[in-house]
Motif scaffolding. Sequence first.
Motif, PDB file in Angstrom:
ATOM      1  N   PHE A 173       0.800  -1.233   0.000  1.00  0.00           N
ATOM      2  CA  PHE A 173       0.000   0.000   0.000  1.00  0.00           C
ATOM      3  C   PHE A 173       0.832   1.282   0.000  1.00  0.00           C
ATOM      4  N   ASP A 174       2.094   1.206   0.410  1.00  0.00           N
ATOM      5  CA  ASP A 174       2.939   2.395   0.384  1.00  0.00           C
ATOM      6  C   ASP A 174       3.780   2.469  -0.892  1.00  0.00           C
ATOM      7  N   TYR A 175       4.276   1.299  -1.355  1.00  0.00           N
ATOM      8  CA  TYR A 175       5.144   1.277  -2.528  1.00  0.00           C
ATOM      9  C   TYR A 175       4.505   0.588  -3.741  1.00  0.00           C
ATOM     10  N   ASN A 176       3.310   0.036  -3.562  1.00  0.00           N
ATOM     11  CA  ASN A 176       2.581  -0.628  -4.664  1.00  0.00           C
ATOM     12  C   ASN A 176       3.386  -1.746  -5.323  1.00  0.00           C
ATOM     13  N   LYS A 177       4.190  -2.438  -4.541  1.00  0.00           N
ATOM     14  CA  LYS A 177       4.949  -3.584  -5.046  1.00  0.00           C
ATOM     15  C   LYS A 177       4.181  -4.858  -4.686  1.00  0.00           C
ATOM     16  N   TYR A 178       3.158  -5.157  -5.484  1.00  0.00           N
ATOM     17  CA  TYR A 178       2.255  -6.247  -5.140  1.00  0.00           C
ATOM     18  C   TYR A 178       2.924  -7.616  -5.261  1.00  0.00           C
ATOM     19  N   GLY A 179       3.822  -7.767  -6.211  1.00  0.00           N
ATOM     20  CA  GLY A 179       4.513  -9.044  -6.356  1.00  0.00           C
ATOM     21  C   GLY A 179       5.386  -9.361  -5.160  1.00  0.00           C
ATOM     22  N   LEU A 180       6.196  -8.386  -4.739  1.00  0.00           N
ATOM     23  CA  LEU A 180       7.056  -8.592  -3.574  1.00  0.00           C
ATOM     24  C   LEU A 180       6.233  -8.753  -2.302  1.00  0.00           C
ATOM     25  N   SER A 181       5.173  -7.955  -2.181  1.00  0.00           N
ATOM     26  CA  SER A 181       4.313  -8.070  -1.006  1.00  0.00           C
ATOM     27  C   SER A 181       3.673  -9.453  -0.925  1.00  0.00           C
ATOM     28  N   SER A 182       3.219  -9.971  -2.053  1.00  0.00           N
ATOM     29  CA  SER A 182       2.624 -11.308  -2.073  1.00  0.00           C
ATOM     30  C   SER A 182       3.651 -12.370  -1.700  1.00  0.00           C
ATOM     31  N   THR A 183       4.891 -12.171  -2.132  1.00  0.00           N
ATOM     32  CA  THR A 183       5.960 -13.115  -1.788  1.00  0.00           C
ATOM     33  C   THR A 183       6.187 -13.149  -0.281  1.00  0.00           C
ATOM     34  N   VAL A 184       6.252 -11.969   0.342  1.00  0.00           N
ATOM     35  CA  VAL A 184       6.429 -11.902   1.794  1.00  0.00           C
ATOM     36  C   VAL A 184       5.274 -12.591   2.508  1.00  0.00           C
ATOM     37  N   LEU A 185       4.051 -12.366   2.020  1.00  0.00           N
ATOM     38  CA  LEU A 185       2.884 -12.972   2.653  1.00  0.00           C
ATOM     39  C   LEU A 185       2.890 -14.491   2.512  1.00  0.00           C
ATOM     40  N   ILE A 186       3.309 -14.993   1.358  1.00  0.00           N
ATOM     41  CA  ILE A 186       3.365 -16.448   1.173  1.00  0.00           C
ATOM     42  C   ILE A 186       4.419 -17.066   2.095  1.00  0.00           C
ATOM     43  N   LEU A 187       5.588 -16.433   2.190  1.00  0.00           N
ATOM     44  CA  LEU A 187       6.616 -16.939   3.097  1.00  0.00           C
ATOM     45  C   LEU A 187       6.141 -16.881   4.549  1.00  0.00           C
ATOM     46  N   PHE A 188       5.439 -15.814   4.885  1.00  0.00           N
ATOM     47  CA  PHE A 188       4.883 -15.680   6.234  1.00  0.00           C
ATOM     48  C   PHE A 188       3.831 -16.756   6.483  1.00  0.00           C
ATOM     49  N   PHE A 189       2.993 -17.005   5.481  1.00  0.00           N
ATOM     50  CA  PHE A 189       1.970 -18.046   5.591  1.00  0.00           C
ATOM     51  C   PHE A 189       2.612 -19.418   5.810  1.00  0.00           C
ATOM     52  N   MET A 190       3.715 -19.674   5.120  1.00  0.00           N
ATOM     53  CA  MET A 190       4.420 -20.947   5.289  1.00  0.00           C
ATOM     54  C   MET A 190       4.983 -21.073   6.702  1.00  0.00           C
ATOM     55  N   MET A 191       5.456 -19.962   7.271  1.00  0.00           N
ATOM     56  CA  MET A 191       5.938 -19.984   8.651  1.00  0.00           C
ATOM     57  C   MET A 191       4.817 -20.347   9.623  1.00  0.00           C
ATOM     58  N   ILE A 192       3.649 -19.749   9.401  1.00  0.00           N
ATOM     59  CA  ILE A 192       2.512 -20.016  10.285  1.00  0.00           C
ATOM     60  C   ILE A 192       2.075 -21.470  10.159  1.00  0.00           C
ATOM     61  N   VAL A 193       1.998 -21.971   8.918  1.00  0.00           N
ATOM     62  CA  VAL A 193       1.602 -23.369   8.697  1.00  0.00           C
ATOM     63  C   VAL A 193       2.590 -24.307   9.377  1.00  0.00           C
ATOM     64  N   LEU A 194       3.880 -23.991   9.302  1.00  0.00           N
ATOM     65  CA  LEU A 194       4.899 -24.831   9.934  1.00  0.00           C
ATOM     66  C   LEU A 194       4.729 -24.847  11.453  1.00  0.00           C
ATOM     67  N   CYS A 195       4.457 -23.681  12.026  1.00  0.00           N
ATOM     68  CA  CYS A 195       4.241 -23.613  13.472  1.00  0.00           C
ATOM     69  C   CYS A 195       2.997 -24.393  13.882  1.00  0.00           C
ATOM     70  N   VAL A 196       1.919 -24.254  13.112  1.00  0.00           N
ATOM     71  CA  VAL A 196       0.683 -24.981  13.417  1.00  0.00           C
ATOM     72  C   VAL A 196       0.912 -26.476  13.301  1.00  0.00           C
ATOM     73  N   TRP A 197       1.635 -26.889  12.278  1.00  0.00           N
ATOM     74  CA  TRP A 197       1.912 -28.319  12.096  1.00  0.00           C
ATOM     75  C   TRP A 197       2.718 -28.874  13.268  1.00  0.00           C
ATOM     76  N   ALA A 198       3.729 -28.124  13.711  1.00  0.00           N
ATOM     77  CA  ALA A 198       4.563 -28.593  14.816  1.00  0.00           C
ATOM     78  C   ALA A 198       3.753 -28.727  16.101  1.00  0.00           C
ATOM     79  N   LEU A 199       2.921 -27.731  16.409  1.00  0.00           N
ATOM     80  CA  LEU A 199       2.116 -27.782  17.623  1.00  0.00           C
ATOM     81  C   LEU A 199       1.031 -28.854  17.534  1.00  0.00           C
TER      82      LEU A 199
END
Length: 307
Positions: free
Chosen positions: A272-298
């Motif tokens: 929303f500040d730099y309008n870099k939707y591709g990079l922003s989506s990449t960060v969100l996917i990596l973040f989503f993978m981190m959350i899924v990994l934590c949920v799987w471990a617990l």
Amino acid sequence: MSTTSPRKTVASSSFSVWANKHRKWIFAGPSMAFVAILIVFPIGWTIFLSLTNSRGSVRAPLDFIGLENYLTVLTDTERFWPAVGRTVFFTGGALIAELVLGMAIALLLWRPFKGQGLVRVAILLPLVATPVAVGMMWRLIFEPNIGFANQMLGWFGIPAQPWLSGQNTALPTLMFVDIWQWTPMVVLILLAGLSSLSDEPDEAARVDGANSWQRFWYVTLPLIRMTVITAVLIRGIDALKTFDILYATKGKGGGSFHEVETLNVYAYGLSFDYNKYGLSSTVLILFFMMIVLCVWALTARKKKGDS
């Protein structure tokens, strides 16, 4: 007078038997499909954007660039990896403190006492306010010049602290705010687990000469182990996604020096500040993978405990 053919009768009977056998899927199927669409489409679209050079405008032409965004993000040592560190630090610190305080308060509220209902209501009050309102309230309290926090420190002769304006104090201060608001949720979960316990194991340990700490550590805690894991799972995921308090108090970029910029704040800024939707989506996917990994471990740990 009309007659029904035997073939139609058999087909209707077969369908009725099948529908009765699978009735739970028939009734739940439409809702499950609707929820699946709501989940699958946003994730799928975010994955697609992460593989493109989308930027500037959502209607601008984009090109497929494969994993280039992922290489860019994963090699970003100035913003991405510090944001990962802050996210882990914020989540881990807040979760540990909330779990310890939540357990202590839940144990205090476990046994009946006079005015117990009033105390429970008072403890749950922070959950009533929205996170943005809570952030703005504490922003005023921690204001360096006129805030109540520094005025209170002055009563004891302690120098004023920068709190939210300091590079080294901003994130711990916001961790305190998160702990203040969300510890009651942990109390609620743990208190539900404690209330379901029988008094017999504790009484047996008391008869055997165990003190209060031994009864808690060797009797009570193992009995509510699954409840504790559930509290960690629910609150941990919620803490990982914290955004509103951070943004309400520090604004864009998590502050002038990105002192409270977690992955959520970083992804929001890219989009929303730099309008870099591709990079922003990449960060969100990596973040989503981190959350899924934590949920799987617990979840795996919880299943191991159940077996």
